[in-house]
Design an enzyme around this catalytic site. Structure first.
Site, PDB file in Angstrom:
ATOM      1  N   TRP A  73       0.896  -1.149   0.000  1.00 29.78           N
ATOM      2  CA  TRP A  73       0.000   0.000   0.000  1.00 29.78           C
ATOM      3  C   TRP A  73       0.936   1.200   0.000  1.00 29.78           C
ATOM      4  O   TRP A  73       1.663   1.439   0.969  1.00 29.78           O
ATOM      5  CB  TRP A  73      -0.876  -0.014   1.246  1.00 29.78           C
ATOM      6  CG  TRP A  73      -1.927   1.050   1.252  1.00 29.78           C
ATOM      7  CD1 TRP A  73      -3.160   0.993   0.668  1.00 29.78           C
ATOM      8  CD2 TRP A  73      -1.858   2.326   1.888  1.00 29.78           C
ATOM      9  NE1 TRP A  73      -3.844   2.166   0.893  1.00 29.78           N
ATOM     10  CE2 TRP A  73      -3.075   2.996   1.638  1.00 29.78           C
ATOM     11  CE3 TRP A  73      -0.878   2.992   2.639  1.00 29.78           C
ATOM     12  CZ2 TRP A  73      -3.340   4.280   2.109  1.00 29.78           C
ATOM     13  CZ3 TRP A  73      -1.150   4.269   3.113  1.00 29.78           C
ATOM     14  CH2 TRP A  73      -2.376   4.898   2.849  1.00 29.78           C
ATOM     15  N   HIS A 508     -29.738  22.918   7.469  1.00 32.74           N
ATOM     16  CA  HIS A 508     -28.644  23.882   7.608  1.00 32.74           C
ATOM     17  C   HIS A 508     -27.601  23.728   6.506  1.00 32.74           C
ATOM     18  O   HIS A 508     -26.460  24.134   6.680  1.00 32.74           O
ATOM     19  CB  HIS A 508     -27.985  23.731   8.978  1.00 32.74           C
ATOM     20  CG  HIS A 508     -28.924  24.014  10.103  1.00 32.74           C
ATOM     21  ND1 HIS A 508     -29.460  25.265  10.331  1.00 32.74           N
ATOM     22  CD2 HIS A 508     -29.478  23.193  11.033  1.00 32.74           C
ATOM     23  CE1 HIS A 508     -30.277  25.207  11.371  1.00 32.74           C
ATOM     24  NE2 HIS A 508     -30.308  23.957  11.814  1.00 32.74           N
TER      25      HIS A 508
END
Ligand code: G6P
Length: 612
Positions: A73, A508
């Protein structure tokens, strides 16, 4: 991140390495490689999955009964053949595989460059290997001594295995901050990042501790020392892992198998820890520290990713039931922001792998500040489990799919038991309510099984919405963390942008995003917020959003409003996350599959994040 595997003994190493790498592929799949010693040192490595490596090595000489393998990785250097491990030292005598990050590699590289070293790759690993070689040459040391001396100059995290062409009878391995387990056979040794590559050959293992290194000899001798050169006697443990648990068992993907394992996992997690009839709960890991945990003024939960979401559920449960103040912290933020931790605080560290670097660092910080650490881990013997003072294993079995599913359910089960146990000992719950919840908890595995039957319905929904560019997930109370987790699952494996929000917060901001192209998933199983959720659904419908609602069986009100309805069995509201997560896991699975994504190994992700 990164998986490492190594072998020394009488067998051919290549098949063992390749099989092991496939088991470790969940740790990273940017490239794969092996080094084999058979008089000459042959290195084969390829960008991509282990399969690419196998194709590439098909017609090559793969003999050798000592070898090392790696699945990467990427951290230092882009994924490519050149940056793939194993790396070779300048002389061509040494080869290395590495999981971790060498933080001071820049300074070491500069010094070595000044002394004439050149580097083939962009990795920190190649720098470390040449440092080992340099130390070996300059100080005329054995390979094991050179590894020890070099590692004393290194800052960072590592699990490494080094091979020396001139010493075909030994393998040298070391660790600090990245996991490493040694399997002991008859005159042979296996080394790996976790036990899965080892399990079919031997059950006898030694977990190397931080700042220890091991020398494995072909004659069966295992020598373990600290980096300070203190001899250690190997502590041999018996593996309890089951081979069939790390195979797909007829399912198309590990993720699907793991989703379907959840009823059993929840059951295993509760087993021996509670009795509804008698009204008791006993998390064994607490006993020694019971009074400190029961009297904690504050509980801090720290974790990452999915484990952070289960932590949020833990917060709701512990505050509701045991009336103790709880804070939930991303481990990566906690560790760097000089948090207030008092001596009487209890820190709950939640981690599937037990190896997440940020969570480990958060634990160390909290320990320095005298907090008691309670670890909730899945992997037995993992670094976080070992770094904790007390703890409970989730017993979910190996989780291979990179997107966490069954480990989440197991964590939520433990947190529920913990909240109840705390509530009982603090007297914040009546015995009758406690037994009522425990009876309901006993019924949860069967309800999760029912929820799994929504699979076909979910598939239909997935077909309709698979091309959406965005998804919104909304929930209230305990279903807010479920909204976050549902959105994370979709993002992780289908690469669709998805956001989880508290349903009431929609007004919101996210409401501005809603139009006829926006699917909004409502997790609407909490009776206490039903009317409010209905209002939120109306608000979405008024803006032409598409509503996919997860509801309790028989919810006619929402059925009349939503575009799609998925009915699941009702349970006590406090336990509802365990059931309501199931359709969301399935939804992400089917959408990812329909979009042709790699469900078990999504791009750029890894299962065990051992870098910060
Ligand atoms: C990675 C994995 C996630 C996991 C997170 C935390 O990002 O892909 O599935 O939730 O790490 O891992 P942990 O092992 O500490 O639970």
């Amino acid at each position: 991140m990164c998986g490492i595997v190594a072998y020394i003994g009488p067998k051919e190493a290549y098949p063992i390495l390749v099989k092991g790498l496939k088991r470790l592929e969940y740790r990273g799949y940017d490239s794969a490689g092996v080094a084999l010693l058979n008089g000459s040192l042959n290195i084969y490595k390829k960008e991509g999955k282990v399969l690419e490596l196998e194709n590439y090595a098909e017609d090559k000489n793969k003999t050798g009964n000592i070898g090392i393998g790696h699945t990467r990785w990427a951290t230092h250097g882009v994924p490519c053949d050149r940056n793939a491990h194993p790396h070779l030292s300048r002389s061509g005598n040494l080869a290395i595989i590495h999981n971790g990050i060498i933080e001071n590699y820049g300074a070491i590289k500069e010094e070595l460059t000044q002394r004439g070293y050149t580097f083939e790759s962009d990795t920190d690993t190649e720098v470390l290997l040449n440092l080992i070689e340099d130390v070996q040459n300059e100080e005329k040391l054995s390979i094991e001594e050179a590894v020890r001396v070099a590692l004393n100059e290194v800052i960072g995290a590592y699990a490494i295995v080094v091979l020396d062409k001139r010493n075909p009878d030994i393998l040298v391995a070391a660790r600090k901050g990245s996991p490493l387990v040694i399997g002991i056979g008859k005159d042979e040794f296996y080394v790996a990042s976790d036990a899965s590559p080892i399990i079919e050959y031997t059950k006898n293992v030694v977990y190397l501790n931080d700042e220890e290194f091991a020398v494995m000899n072909r004659n069966g001798k295992l020598d373990i020392k600290t980096l300070g050169n203190i001899q250690k006697s190997p502590y041999i443990q018996k593996l309890e892992m089951d081979l069939e648990k790390i195979e797909k068992g007829g399912y198309e993907h590990f993720m699907l198998k793991e989703i379907y394992e959840q009823p059993q996992v929840i059951l295993d997690c509760m087993r021996g820890r509670m009795n509804a009839e008698k009204g008791w709960i006993k998390l064994g890991g607490i006993s020694e520290f019971a009074s400190r945990i029961n009297n904690a003024k504050r509980i801090i939960i720290t974790s990452c990713g999915t484990s952070w979401h289960s932590g949020l559920i833990g917060e709701y449960l512990i505050e509701e039931l045991a009336r103790v103040s709880v804070e939930v912290e991303y481990a990566s933020e906690f560790r760097y922001r000089n948090p207030i931790v008092n001596e009487g605080d209890v820190v709950l560290a939640i981690s599937q792998s037990g190896e997440t670097a940020d969570t480990l660092a958060a634990i160390e910080l909290a320990k320095e500040r005298q907090a008691l650490i309670y670890g909730i881990c899945n992997v037995i013997g993992s670094s976080i489990a070992r770094a904790s003072h007390a703890g409970s294993y989730t017993h979910a079995g190996p989780e291979i799919g990179v997107a966490s599913t069954k480990a989440f359910s197991a964590q939520v089960t433990i947190l529920t038991l913990l909240a109840l146990q705390l509530a009982q000992s603090k007297g914040t719950i009546s015995q009758s309510r406690l037994r009522q919840i425990l009876y309901e908890l006993e019924a949860v595995p069967a309800k999760v099984k029912e929820a799994l039957k929504t699979n076909d319905k979910i598939k239909e929904i997935a077909i309709k919405y698979k091309d959406a560019h965005n998804f919104l997930y909304l929930g209230r109370g305990l279903n807010f963390p479920i909204a976050l987790e549902g959105a994370l699952k979709l993002k992780e494996i289908s690469y669709i942008h998805a956001e989880g929000y508290p349903a009431a917060e929609m007004k919101h901001g996210p409401i501005a995003l809603i139009d006829e192209n926006m699917p909004v998933v409502f997790i609407a199983t909490n009776a206490s917020a039903h009317e409010k959720i209905v209002s939120n659904i109306m608000e979405v419908k008024a803006r032409k959003g598409k509503v996919i609602a997860i509801v309790n069986e028989g919810d006619k009100v929402i059925k009349a409003l939503a575009d799609e309805v998925v009915e699941i069995p009702e349970t006590d509201e406090l336990l509802s996350p365990l059931v309501s997560i199931v359709p969301l896991q399935l939804l992400s699975y089917h959408i990812a599959l329909l979009r042709g994504c790699n469900v078990d190994q999504p791009r750029n992700l890894a299962k065990s994040v051992t870098v910060e």
